[in-house]
Enzyme design. Sequence first.
Site, PDB file in Angstrom:
ATOM      1  N   ASP A 223       0.812  -1.218   0.000  1.00  0.00           N
ATOM      2  CA  ASP A 223       0.000   0.000   0.000  1.00  0.00           C
ATOM      3  C   ASP A 223       0.848   1.272   0.000  1.00  0.00           C
ATOM      4  O   ASP A 223       0.689   2.147   0.865  1.00  0.00           O
ATOM      5  CB  ASP A 223      -0.935   0.016   1.219  1.00  0.00           C
ATOM      6  CG  ASP A 223      -1.706  -1.270   1.397  1.00  0.00           C
ATOM      7  OD1 ASP A 223      -2.079  -1.864   0.373  1.00  0.00           O
ATOM      8  OD2 ASP A 223      -1.929  -1.686   2.542  1.00  0.00           O
TER       9      ASP A 223
ATOM     10  N   GLU B 287     -11.313  -1.527  -4.371  1.00  0.00           N
ATOM     11  CA  GLU B 287     -10.689  -0.877  -3.217  1.00  0.00           C
ATOM     12  C   GLU B 287      -9.590   0.078  -3.697  1.00  0.00           C
ATOM     13  O   GLU B 287      -9.338   0.220  -4.892  1.00  0.00           O
ATOM     14  CB  GLU B 287     -10.116  -1.919  -2.249  1.00  0.00           C
ATOM     15  CG  GLU B 287      -8.990  -2.761  -2.818  1.00  0.00           C
ATOM     16  CD  GLU B 287      -8.507  -3.831  -1.853  1.00  0.00           C
ATOM     17  OE1 GLU B 287      -9.217  -4.151  -0.879  1.00  0.00           O
ATOM     18  OE2 GLU B 287      -7.404  -4.367  -2.083  1.00  0.00           O
TER      19      GLU B 287
END
Length: 356
Positions: free
Chosen positions: A53, A225
């Site tokens: 991430d 997402e």
Amino acid sequence: MRNYKRLLYGVSLFLALGAGCKKEADDVQQKPNPPGPVTANTFTNPLLPSGPDPWVYQQNDTYYYTHTLGNRIGLIKTKAISQLGKEAFTTVWAPSVGEPYSQNIWAPEIHQLNGKWYIYFAADNGNDVNHRMYVLENASADPTTGTWTMKGKLTPTTDRWAIDGSVFEHGGQLYFIWSGWVGTNDPGIQQIYIAKMTNPWTIEGDRVMISRPTFNWEMNGLVNEGPEVIKNAAGKVFMVYSASGCWTDSYSLGRLTLRDNGNPMNPDDWIKSPAPVFATKAENNAFGPGHNGFFKSPDGTEDWIIYHANSFAGQGCGNARSPRIQKFTWNADGTPNFGEPVKINTPLLRPSGEVK
């Protein structure tokens, strides 16, 4: 993101595929070539051996980098994103024990809004169903110094499981975007939601769903997402998101385009690209590329994407995901063209204007 319930699901799925698929995966998982010769003008991907991430925020010629550390939030301040391997994290915040946000701290993002710094992150109390979005504030000029204070939970009227939050401004209005569940305790389908904000730490009203898995390439895990907004030179708005489960090699990037003069709160004003815009490239040791961000080269002449990917098939949602960067261009119709994930360990020219 690091969703271990989904990781376990992914493991079970791979076991169910049988020996034939295992042989195919083994054939793909060959050792990559060692890094090529790097000069003062080049770098190689991945930038770090691990970094799920990844996120970059650019302030003039200074960059602030972060990624999921799990139990705290750290920042790297640098003039050269391609040289992250030479830098070290400064831990800027760690939670107290026993808070609703003390564990499983995922996908932090730093933004500067109204003259202050904000970090948005997802966290829970050890139970995944309690994952929510939280925000920290820092009034210091340099976000690696000063004090980060908890501003609270970002809560729409419908308070549900939430991760991967980001913010963007459009038409003078601040918006919050994130990935969430429809219900309260069943993972089900992950969808992308949007809400207006009255300030950088407060959601106004309720959430609106603007994207859910609909195409086949999004259905391997039923996930949308990691939404991130980028605008072209003309101000046209694009939202790039991650689709399918991170535990699969089908994890890839999709794109939503806001209609001209469209309302971001109107789902019908977001047009979804029918094909992924960035996907697995096995021969380049780039499996499941996703959870991206964007930045400019130091001299402002180049556009770059940062993302994570695995170097081998079947590595899923864990810490094997590594941060990578590459330059991208724009199509004649104004849409971003990310190309394909570049081969790891191959020298690439550093972002234009980087300090040597």
